[in-house]
Scaffold this motif. Structure first.
Motif, mmCIF file in Angstrom:
data_model
loop_
_atom_site.group_PDB
_atom_site.id
_atom_site.type_symbol
_atom_site.label_atom_id
_atom_site.label_comp_id
_atom_site.label_asym_id
_atom_site.label_seq_id
_atom_site.Cartn_x
_atom_site.Cartn_y
_atom_site.Cartn_z
ATOM 1 N N ASN A 390 0.806 -1.221 0.000
ATOM 2 C CA ASN A 390 0.000 0.000 0.000
ATOM 3 C C ASN A 390 0.839 1.270 0.000
ATOM 4 O O ASN A 390 0.339 2.348 -0.343
ATOM 5 C CB ASN A 390 -0.948 0.026 1.199
ATOM 6 C CG ASN A 390 -2.175 -0.833 0.994
ATOM 7 O OD1 ASN A 390 -2.330 -1.478 -0.037
ATOM 8 N ND2 ASN A 390 -3.054 -0.847 1.976
ATOM 9 N N HIS A 391 2.105 1.166 0.376
ATOM 10 C CA HIS A 391 2.979 2.339 0.321
ATOM 11 C C HIS A 391 3.052 2.919 -1.089
ATOM 12 O O HIS A 391 3.265 4.126 -1.258
ATOM 13 C CB HIS A 391 4.387 1.974 0.798
ATOM 14 C CG HIS A 391 4.696 2.436 2.175
ATOM 15 N ND1 HIS A 391 5.432 3.565 2.453
ATOM 16 C CD2 HIS A 391 4.353 1.928 3.380
ATOM 17 C CE1 HIS A 391 5.542 3.725 3.753
ATOM 18 N NE2 HIS A 391 4.891 2.740 4.346
ATOM 19 N N ILE A 392 2.907 2.071 -2.093
ATOM 20 C CA ILE A 392 2.991 2.547 -3.474
ATOM 21 C C ILE A 392 1.956 3.630 -3.717
ATOM 22 O O ILE A 392 2.259 4.684 -4.296
ATOM 23 C CB ILE A 392 2.804 1.368 -4.451
ATOM 24 C CG1 ILE A 392 3.941 0.357 -4.301
ATOM 25 C CG2 ILE A 392 2.708 1.873 -5.894
ATOM 26 C CD1 ILE A 392 3.637 -1.007 -4.905
ATOM 27 N N TRP A 393 0.730 3.393 -3.285
ATOM 28 C CA TRP A 393 -0.337 4.375 -3.498
ATOM 29 C C TRP A 393 -0.263 5.513 -2.487
ATOM 30 O O TRP A 393 -0.302 6.693 -2.857
ATOM 31 C CB TRP A 393 -1.717 3.706 -3.427
ATOM 32 C CG TRP A 393 -2.808 4.596 -3.931
ATOM 33 C CD1 TRP A 393 -3.238 4.719 -5.224
ATOM 34 C CD2 TRP A 393 -3.612 5.493 -3.149
ATOM 35 N NE1 TRP A 393 -4.257 5.638 -5.294
ATOM 36 C CE2 TRP A 393 -4.509 6.136 -4.047
ATOM 37 C CE3 TRP A 393 -3.662 5.812 -1.802
ATOM 38 C CZ2 TRP A 393 -5.445 7.078 -3.615
ATOM 39 C CZ3 TRP A 393 -4.595 6.760 -1.361
ATOM 40 C CH2 TRP A 393 -5.471 7.377 -2.266
ATOM 41 N N TYR A 394 -0.118 5.189 -1.209
ATOM 42 C CA TYR A 394 -0.229 6.213 -0.171
ATOM 43 C C TYR A 394 0.971 7.149 -0.123
ATOM 44 O O TYR A 394 0.821 8.347 0.139
ATOM 45 C CB TYR A 394 -0.450 5.556 1.198
ATOM 46 C CG TYR A 394 -1.873 5.090 1.392
ATOM 47 C CD1 TYR A 394 -2.854 5.967 1.830
ATOM 48 C CD2 TYR A 394 -2.247 3.783 1.103
ATOM 49 C CE1 TYR A 394 -4.163 5.554 1.995
ATOM 50 C CE2 TYR A 394 -3.562 3.353 1.274
ATOM 51 C CZ TYR A 394 -4.512 4.249 1.714
ATOM 52 O OH TYR A 394 -5.819 3.839 1.862
ATOM 53 N N TRP A 395 2.195 6.631 -0.310
ATOM 54 C CA TRP A 395 3.387 7.466 -0.189
ATOM 55 C C TRP A 395 4.307 7.380 -1.394
ATOM 56 O O TRP A 395 5.403 7.941 -1.367
ATOM 57 C CB TRP A 395 4.162 7.081 1.077
ATOM 58 C CG TRP A 395 3.446 7.461 2.339
ATOM 59 C CD1 TRP A 395 3.394 8.699 2.915
ATOM 60 C CD2 TRP A 395 2.671 6.599 3.179
ATOM 61 N NE1 TRP A 395 2.618 8.667 4.047
ATOM 62 C CE2 TRP A 395 2.164 7.389 4.242
ATOM 63 C CE3 TRP A 395 2.346 5.242 3.147
ATOM 64 C CZ2 TRP A 395 1.365 6.863 5.249
ATOM 65 C CZ3 TRP A 395 1.542 4.715 4.148
ATOM 66 C CH2 TRP A 395 1.062 5.518 5.177
ATOM 67 N N ARG A 411 11.474 1.548 -7.210
ATOM 68 C CA ARG A 411 11.453 0.111 -6.899
ATOM 69 C C ARG A 411 11.024 -0.164 -5.469
ATOM 70 O O ARG A 411 11.313 -1.235 -4.909
ATOM 71 C CB ARG A 411 12.773 -0.568 -7.251
ATOM 72 C CG ARG A 411 13.988 -0.165 -6.488
ATOM 73 C CD ARG A 411 15.153 -1.116 -6.792
ATOM 74 N NE ARG A 411 15.041 -2.381 -6.081
ATOM 75 C CZ ARG A 411 15.056 -3.587 -6.660
ATOM 76 N NH1 ARG A 411 15.163 -3.713 -7.968
ATOM 77 N NH2 ARG A 411 14.974 -4.684 -5.919
ATOM 78 N N ILE A 412 10.314 0.780 -4.860
ATOM 79 C CA ILE A 412 9.744 0.505 -3.545
ATOM 80 C C ILE A 412 8.834 -0.720 -3.657
ATOM 81 O O ILE A 412 8.096 -0.872 -4.643
ATOM 82 C CB ILE A 412 8.965 1.732 -3.015
ATOM 83 C CG1 ILE A 412 8.643 1.589 -1.543
ATOM 84 C CG2 ILE A 412 7.711 2.006 -3.819
ATOM 85 C CD1 ILE A 412 9.734 2.035 -0.633
ATOM 86 N N ASP A 413 8.917 -1.630 -2.717
ATOM 87 C CA ASP A 413 8.128 -2.863 -2.750
ATOM 88 C C ASP A 413 8.307 -3.588 -4.091
ATOM 89 O O ASP A 413 7.386 -3.682 -4.904
ATOM 90 C CB ASP A 413 6.641 -2.561 -2.517
ATOM 91 C CG ASP A 413 6.399 -1.880 -1.188
ATOM 92 O OD1 ASP A 413 7.001 -2.293 -0.198
ATOM 93 O OD2 ASP A 413 5.600 -0.922 -1.142
#
Length: 529
Positions: A390-395, A411-413
């Motif tokens: 969910n970090h991709i969307w939120y942050w 390349r987060i997650d």
């Protein structure tokens, strides 16, 4: 062969079992699946007492398994002042929300809240003791950052905790100070935990109500197993046990004792039953990327002189993980930054060298900045991951532009790389950090679209089958529960989610628009839309 208690028919069933991937009907008896396959074959188990449930052509998947959240914390937060975005957009909004609560709270009792995100506020800054002194000087006021790794305290709260300008930073934490060296009231990691710990634990009735509310929410989004990834007090064990016993917690529950609070408890992974059980022993290697406390090998993009820091010193982490491994625990270590991931892998490798053990299934929680060489090492060591997609969307936008920079942010997650290296990995929401909605998290993993509508690192997009597995079959494996859930097979628990669309066939951008029609736990329909 027993006569089925219940028959689910006229459905498109995706079992997540490679040996029998699709079916048209499923029969259950006493919580378990007794048949799944062609309707003509399953119908043979129908008797006079069988309830036949016609699903009208709906899609059925195994019930979703949330592998990392904090149900009691999320439930308690529901009754607290709402200080996060978009409820609050400025510091003044936060002060107003807290002041409203202070007006109806007896003098001297604490005011607490969770969810402040400095990077989404108009002022783009942390709260200070002076901001919170505007709320009250007669109540201790204590807030947690959205990440849970930072906190904010007013002067009354700092006095209660014995914190003065002369305080020494604890190992693995930091008291932020102004240019004159005075405590600002912003607390990082173990400093935050120490100050927060002086307040009494939440009232048991409030915790019980919160746990029930989150259990009900789980059912509404198709989740049949929830995992509390940090149980920090005896009262929390009691809340879960009581809720399972009296039926107010209707989803299956896995709990991770926190290393700080286990002491000499004679527990280890696997104790319990299919309703309530002990999972991994939880450690924390570092903090939060958006709090600049995640431990990175290279400095933050916008603060290159800051690398974050370990919460547990690396040598101590080796000792603690080795001890836990030696007595049979599955170990789960929170590690966001790549230096923290290195430290965690060093600890796992040391433990496995000292005490070789097959199928240990040690896991890294979040694992957001893993490099390719680290993924190779994880695969070699047999280390799993539960990934905070969910970090991709939120942050994601702020990771790219602010915290990590374009290369690391993209390349987060790195979900495609996890798959390419053969690393079994689950997905999670970390509620209350982000809301629990497995279909949204699956959508995020597959599409990698940010809050601002940008595509972030498209080469790391997950395949639909891998993203769905991250909440079903792979999630069960990561949680060491694949023996009775995660796929729809004879002998396993009859835990199902009924959907009004098929994530395998709809346009990938439409996955988050699929609705949950019903959630089934042990063959019993526990939720209907």
């Amino acid at each position: 062969m027993p006569i089925a208690d219940r028959l689910f028919t006229n459905a498109s069933i995706r079992t997540m079992d490679p040996a029998n991937p699709t079916a048209g009907a499923l029969a259950s008896w006493r919580d378990r699946i007794v048949a799944v396959g062609d309707p003509a074959d399953v119908d043979a188990l129908v008797g006079p007492g069988t309830e036949v449930v016609d699903l009208g052509g709906a899609t059925v998947l195994p019930g979703f398994i949330e592998t990392h959240m904090h149900p009691i914390g999320a439930g308690v937060q529901m009754s607290a002042p709402q200080v996060g975005y978009p409820d609050c957009r400025t510091v003044d909004d936060v002060v107003a929300a807290l002041t409203e609560r202070a007006a109806v709270t007896p003098t001297g009792e604490p005011i607490q809240a969770w969810g402040y995100d400095d990077s989404l506020m108009a002022e783009d800054r942390h709260l200070t003791r002076h901001d919170l002194d505007r709320v009250s000087t007669e109540h201790p006021v204590y807030l947690r950052h959205i990440s849970g790794h930072l906190g904010y305290a007013n002067s009354r709260m700092l006095d209660l905790a014995g914190v003065t300008d002369d305080v020494v930073d604890p190992e693995g934490g930091h008291f932020q100070r102004d240019e004159a060296g005075r405590i600002t009231g912003c607390l990082e990691e173990t400093a935050n935990f120490a100050v927060g710990s002086v307040l009494p634990f939440a009232d048991p009735e409030v915790m019980r109500a919160g746990a029930k509310a989150i259990s009900d929410h789980c059912l509404s989004v198709g989740t049949t197993t929830m995992t509390d990834a940090a149980v920090m007090a005896e009262a929390m064990y009691a809340v879960y046990q009581d809720g399972v016993d009296d039926g107010s917690i209707r989803v299956r529950t896995r709990i991770f004792p926190s290393w700080r609070f286990t002491g000499s408890l004679p527990l280890r992974t696997g104790l319990g039953d299919e309703r309530f059980s002990i999972g991994a022993l939880k450690f924390i290697s570092d903090g939060s990327i958006q709090g600049y406390t995640a431990c990175l090998c290279k400095g933050y993009h916008d603060r290159p002189d800051v690398n974050g820091y370990p919460v547990i010193p690396p040598d101590e982490l080796v000792d603690k993980v080795t001890e836990a491994h030696a007595v049979g625990w599955q170990v789960a270590v929170h590690a966001n930054g790549d230096q923290a991931i290195d430290n965690t892998l060093d600890a796992f490798e040391a433990a496995l060298t000292a005490h070789p053990r097959d199928d240990h299934r040690h896991r890294i929680e979040h694992c957001q900045t893993a490099r390719e060489d680290q993924l190779e090492r994880m695969a070699r060591l047999g280390v799993l991951a539960s990934v905070f997609a969910n970090h991709i969307w939120y942050w994601g936008d702020r990771h790219r532009d602010r915290f990590l920079g374009p290369e690391r942010g993209a390349r987060i997650d790195p979900l495609a790389s996890f798959t390419a290296h053969g690393i079994v990995h689950a997905l999670h929401c970390d509620m209350p950090v982000t809301p629990l909605d497995p279909l949204f998290t699956i959508w995020t993993a597959v599409n990698r679209v940010t809050r601002d509508g940008e595509l972030l690192g498209p080469e790391q997009r997950a395949r639909v089958e891998d993203a769905v597995a991250g909440y079903t079959s792979a999630a069960a494996f990561v949680n060491r529960q694949e023996h009775d859930r995660g796929t729809l097979e004879v002998g396993k628990l009859a835990d199902l989610v009924v959907l009004d669309g098929d994530p395998f066939t709809v346009d990938p951008m439409a996955i988050r628009d699929i609705g949950v029609q019903a959630t089934v736990v042990g063959g019993e329909v526990e939720y209907r839309a």
